[in-house]
Design a protein around this motif. Structure first.
Motif, PDB file in Angstrom:
ATOM      1  N   HIS A 148       0.856  -1.184   0.000  1.00  0.00           N
ATOM      2  CA  HIS A 148       0.000   0.000   0.000  1.00  0.00           C
ATOM      3  C   HIS A 148       0.891   1.232   0.000  1.00  0.00           C
ATOM      4  O   HIS A 148       2.032   1.193   0.466  1.00  0.00           O
ATOM      5  CB  HIS A 148      -0.914   0.022   1.222  1.00  0.00           C
ATOM      6  CG  HIS A 148      -1.778  -1.191   1.363  1.00  0.00           C
ATOM      7  ND1 HIS A 148      -3.025  -1.287   0.780  1.00  0.00           N
ATOM      8  CD2 HIS A 148      -1.554  -2.370   2.011  1.00  0.00           C
ATOM      9  CE1 HIS A 148      -3.545  -2.467   1.073  1.00  0.00           C
ATOM     10  NE2 HIS A 148      -2.678  -3.143   1.808  1.00  0.00           N
ATOM     11  N   GLU A 149       0.365   2.316  -0.511  1.00  0.00           N
ATOM     12  CA  GLU A 149       1.155   3.541  -0.505  1.00  0.00           C
ATOM     13  C   GLU A 149       1.239   4.142   0.896  1.00  0.00           C
ATOM     14  O   GLU A 149       2.299   4.584   1.334  1.00  0.00           O
ATOM     15  CB  GLU A 149       0.549   4.562  -1.469  1.00  0.00           C
ATOM     16  CG  GLU A 149       1.458   5.753  -1.731  1.00  0.00           C
ATOM     17  CD  GLU A 149       0.936   6.626  -2.846  1.00  0.00           C
ATOM     18  OE1 GLU A 149       1.601   7.627  -3.162  1.00  0.00           O
ATOM     19  OE2 GLU A 149      -0.137   6.324  -3.406  1.00  0.00           O
ATOM     20  N   VAL A 150       0.107   4.153   1.614  1.00  0.00           N
ATOM     21  CA  VAL A 150       0.047   4.741   2.950  1.00  0.00           C
ATOM     22  C   VAL A 150      -0.663   3.783   3.889  1.00  0.00           C
ATOM     23  O   VAL A 150      -1.705   3.225   3.543  1.00  0.00           O
ATOM     24  CB  VAL A 150      -0.708   6.088   2.956  1.00  0.00           C
ATOM     25  CG1 VAL A 150      -0.659   6.734   4.349  1.00  0.00           C
ATOM     26  CG2 VAL A 150      -0.145   7.042   1.914  1.00  0.00           C
ATOM     27  N   LEU A 151      -0.104   3.593   5.081  1.00  0.00           N
ATOM     28  CA  LEU A 151      -0.775   2.866   6.146  1.00  0.00           C
ATOM     29  C   LEU A 151      -1.155   3.865   7.229  1.00  0.00           C
ATOM     30  O   LEU A 151      -0.309   4.625   7.712  1.00  0.00           O
ATOM     31  CB  LEU A 151       0.118   1.769   6.722  1.00  0.00           C
ATOM     32  CG  LEU A 151      -0.488   0.892   7.823  1.00  0.00           C
ATOM     33  CD1 LEU A 151       0.053  -0.540   7.733  1.00  0.00           C
ATOM     34  CD2 LEU A 151      -0.227   1.444   9.232  1.00  0.00           C
ATOM     35  N   TRP A 162       4.546   5.124   3.398  1.00  0.00           N
ATOM     36  CA  TRP A 162       4.348   6.098   4.467  1.00  0.00           C
ATOM     37  C   TRP A 162       3.463   5.501   5.550  1.00  0.00           C
ATOM     38  O   TRP A 162       2.595   4.680   5.267  1.00  0.00           O
ATOM     39  CB  TRP A 162       3.682   7.384   3.941  1.00  0.00           C
ATOM     40  CG  TRP A 162       4.410   8.040   2.817  1.00  0.00           C
ATOM     41  CD1 TRP A 162       4.192   7.868   1.484  1.00  0.00           C
ATOM     42  CD2 TRP A 162       5.504   8.951   2.929  1.00  0.00           C
ATOM     43  NE1 TRP A 162       5.064   8.621   0.752  1.00  0.00           N
ATOM     44  CE2 TRP A 162       5.887   9.305   1.608  1.00  0.00           C
ATOM     45  CE3 TRP A 162       6.188   9.526   4.005  1.00  0.00           C
ATOM     46  CZ2 TRP A 162       6.914  10.199   1.353  1.00  0.00           C
ATOM     47  CZ3 TRP A 162       7.217  10.414   3.745  1.00  0.00           C
ATOM     48  CH2 TRP A 162       7.571  10.736   2.436  1.00  0.00           C
ATOM     49  N   ILE A 163       3.687   5.961   6.801  1.00  0.00           N
ATOM     50  CA  ILE A 163       2.851   5.570   7.931  1.00  0.00           C
ATOM     51  C   ILE A 163       2.296   6.837   8.576  1.00  0.00           C
ATOM     52  O   ILE A 163       3.036   7.800   8.827  1.00  0.00           O
ATOM     53  CB  ILE A 163       3.632   4.772   8.992  1.00  0.00           C
ATOM     54  CG1 ILE A 163       4.142   3.459   8.405  1.00  0.00           C
ATOM     55  CG2 ILE A 163       2.759   4.499  10.211  1.00  0.00           C
ATOM     56  CD1 ILE A 163       4.993   2.656   9.381  1.00  0.00           C
ATOM     57  N   SER A 198       4.596  -4.128  14.868  1.00  0.00           N
ATOM     58  CA  SER A 198       5.946  -3.617  14.639  1.00  0.00           C
ATOM     59  C   SER A 198       6.006  -2.948  13.270  1.00  0.00           C
ATOM     60  O   SER A 198       5.158  -3.200  12.409  1.00  0.00           O
ATOM     61  CB  SER A 198       6.987  -4.742  14.715  1.00  0.00           C
ATOM     62  OG  SER A 198       6.778  -5.679  13.662  1.00  0.00           O
ATOM     63  N   ALA A 199       6.989  -2.111  13.106  1.00  0.00           N
ATOM     64  CA  ALA A 199       7.235  -1.454  11.819  1.00  0.00           C
ATOM     65  C   ALA A 199       8.742  -1.367  11.626  1.00  0.00           C
ATOM     66  O   ALA A 199       9.456  -0.885  12.505  1.00  0.00           O
ATOM     67  CB  ALA A 199       6.609  -0.069  11.794  1.00  0.00           C
ATOM     68  N   GLU A 200       9.201  -1.863  10.499  1.00  0.00           N
ATOM     69  CA  GLU A 200      10.641  -1.931  10.249  1.00  0.00           C
ATOM     70  C   GLU A 200      10.965  -1.247   8.932  1.00  0.00           C
ATOM     71  O   GLU A 200      10.275  -1.443   7.923  1.00  0.00           O
ATOM     72  CB  GLU A 200      11.074  -3.398  10.207  1.00  0.00           C
ATOM     73  CG  GLU A 200      12.569  -3.595   9.999  1.00  0.00           C
ATOM     74  CD  GLU A 200      12.948  -5.067   9.974  1.00  0.00           C
ATOM     75  OE1 GLU A 200      14.039  -5.375   9.467  1.00  0.00           O
ATOM     76  OE2 GLU A 200      12.144  -5.895  10.444  1.00  0.00           O
ATOM     77  N   ARG A 201      11.994  -0.442   8.941  1.00  0.00           N
ATOM     78  CA  ARG A 201      12.443   0.236   7.736  1.00  0.00           C
ATOM     79  C   ARG A 201      12.965  -0.772   6.721  1.00  0.00           C
ATOM     80  O   ARG A 201      13.740  -1.667   7.050  1.00  0.00           O
ATOM     81  CB  ARG A 201      13.568   1.220   8.056  1.00  0.00           C
ATOM     82  CG  ARG A 201      13.096   2.546   8.602  1.00  0.00           C
ATOM     83  CD  ARG A 201      12.541   3.406   7.497  1.00  0.00           C
ATOM     84  NE  ARG A 201      12.357   4.788   7.899  1.00  0.00           N
ATOM     85  CZ  ARG A 201      11.878   5.735   7.108  1.00  0.00           C
ATOM     86  NH1 ARG A 201      11.500   5.428   5.865  1.00  0.00           N
ATOM     87  NH2 ARG A 201      11.738   6.964   7.537  1.00  0.00           N
ATOM     88  N   VAL A 202      12.519  -0.628   5.468  1.00  0.00           N
ATOM     89  CA  VAL A 202      13.030  -1.424   4.355  1.00  0.00           C
ATOM     90  C   VAL A 202      13.394  -0.468   3.227  1.00  0.00           C
ATOM     91  O   VAL A 202      13.175   0.742   3.327  1.00  0.00           O
ATOM     92  CB  VAL A 202      11.984  -2.465   3.887  1.00  0.00           C
ATOM     93  CG1 VAL A 202      11.757  -3.514   4.967  1.00  0.00           C
ATOM     94  CG2 VAL A 202      10.672  -1.796   3.516  1.00  0.00           C
ATOM     95  N   ALA A 203      13.928  -1.005   2.169  1.00  0.00           N
ATOM     96  CA  ALA A 203      14.471  -0.151   1.112  1.00  0.00           C
ATOM     97  C   ALA A 203      13.438   0.794   0.520  1.00  0.00           C
ATOM     98  O   ALA A 203      13.724   1.959   0.235  1.00  0.00           O
ATOM     99  CB  ALA A 203      15.089  -1.019   0.012  1.00  0.00           C
ATOM    100  N   ASP A 204      12.202   0.313   0.331  1.00  0.00           N
ATOM    101  CA  ASP A 204      11.196   1.134  -0.329  1.00  0.00           C
ATOM    102  C   ASP A 204      10.138   1.687   0.630  1.00  0.00           C
ATOM    103  O   ASP A 204       9.049   2.045   0.218  1.00  0.00           O
ATOM    104  CB  ASP A 204      10.505   0.340  -1.442  1.00  0.00           C
ATOM    105  CG  ASP A 204       9.885  -0.952  -0.920  1.00  0.00           C
ATOM    106  OD1 ASP A 204      10.163  -1.328   0.239  1.00  0.00           O
ATOM    107  OD2 ASP A 204       9.116  -1.577  -1.672  1.00  0.00           O
TER     108      ASP A 204
END
Length: 294
Positions: free
Chosen positions: A10-13, A157-158, A131-137
């Motif tokens: 999704h583009e935005v959560l 985006w969150i 949880s939320a984890e940074r990934v490349a995109d």
């Protein structure tokens, strides 16, 4: 915990399905963004909240005025306040260019906003962000579901719309606004009498009282004070009510339970500029409720 690894994108959560989260999801979806709205249905909804008539403009701009608030709420024809004296100041909605407000059924109001977001294209998921984890995109987010499983989704985006807790923002480095004291609210509901359907705010030596009719036919009574004062004891609520003027008159002959429920929230110490109530040293604006939606 079982994790379903098929990762949706999704583009935005948007985390949080209350008014803020649903409105954000609705606005983003209306602009063509791919939105996932994550709603965690936990705990009883807030009660005693009012929405001013000016909200019609916001709902219109969101494109939701046709269905929100809708039926099931109670019209709020005005607001009254007695601050520092027994004199009651009234503001009637007939003088408001936007018309009367509403005493909200919050569960119904929130559900209709989420439905409006879905109708604009947002995807609704019930669960809690684990949880939320940074990934490349962007981000990979794990959402816990009622059946005990979790699913992973990715987004660019969150939006943290989890309310005063700021659950995601604080978990990843955000700072919460802290007050110098801790305001508490003691509240109970009694049968509502006939007549006045507006809100009432009355000052007291150690805080203030707020009362408003509920859509279910009851009257909400709430006393706000500081946690370190004797007035914060729930078992003394009926005695303190007996010392009030307009608030006690509004209750009339209704029998009172022996105490009230206590709620603590640092968010209630916010300034009027941010929509929260002021301390009892100055009266809150008579045109808005001293409790805010979150």
């Amino acid at each position: 915990m079982t994790v379903r690894r098929r990762t949706a994108r999704h583009e935005v959560l948007v985390a949080g399905g209350g008014p803020a989260g649903a409105a954000a999801a609705l606005a983003l979806a209306a602009r063509g963004r791919g939105v996932l709205l994550v709603h965690h249905p936990g705990g009883p909804p807030p009660v005693g909240e009012a929405l001013p008539g000016a909200a019609r403009l916001l709902l219109r701009d969101l494109g939701a005025a046709g269905s929100v608030p809708g039926e099931g709420h109670l019209a709020c024809p005005g607001n009254r306040s007695a601050w520092g004296s027994s004199r009651v100041h009234a503001v009637d909605s007939v003088l408001d260019p936007y018309g009367p407000g509403w005493h909200l059924d919050r569960a119904l109001f929130d559900a209709r906003l989420r439905q409006a977001a879905q109708e604009r294209g947002a995807v609704l998921a019930e669960g809690a962000v684990r949880s939320a984890e940074r990934v490349a995109d962007g981000w990979e987010v794990l959402i816990g579901q009622a059946d005990g499983t979790s699913k992973a989704v990715r987004c660019r985006w969150i939006v943290d719309a989890t309310g005063r807790r700021a659950a995601l923002a604080t978990r990843y480095g955000g700072a919460r606004r802290c007050g110098t004291d801790r305001l508490v609210g003691l509240h109970l509901a009694v049968p509502a009498g006939p007549g006045d359907q507006g809100t009432l705010v009355e000052s007291a030596p150690d805080g203030w009282w707020y009362s408003a009719p509920l859509p279910d036919g009851r009257l909400l009574l709430a006393c706000f004070t500081d946690a370190d004062l004797p007035a914060a004891r729930a078992d003394g609520l009926p005695d303190r009510l007996a010392e009030t003027g307009p608030t006690r008159a509004r209750v009339g002959a209704a029998s009172l339970p022996p105490g009230g429920r206590r709620r603590t929230s640092p968010g209630w110490t916010g300034s009027a500029a941010r929509g929260g109530p002021r301390r009892a040293t100055r009266p809150p604006p008579s045109t808005r409720s001293p409790r805010r939606a979150s």
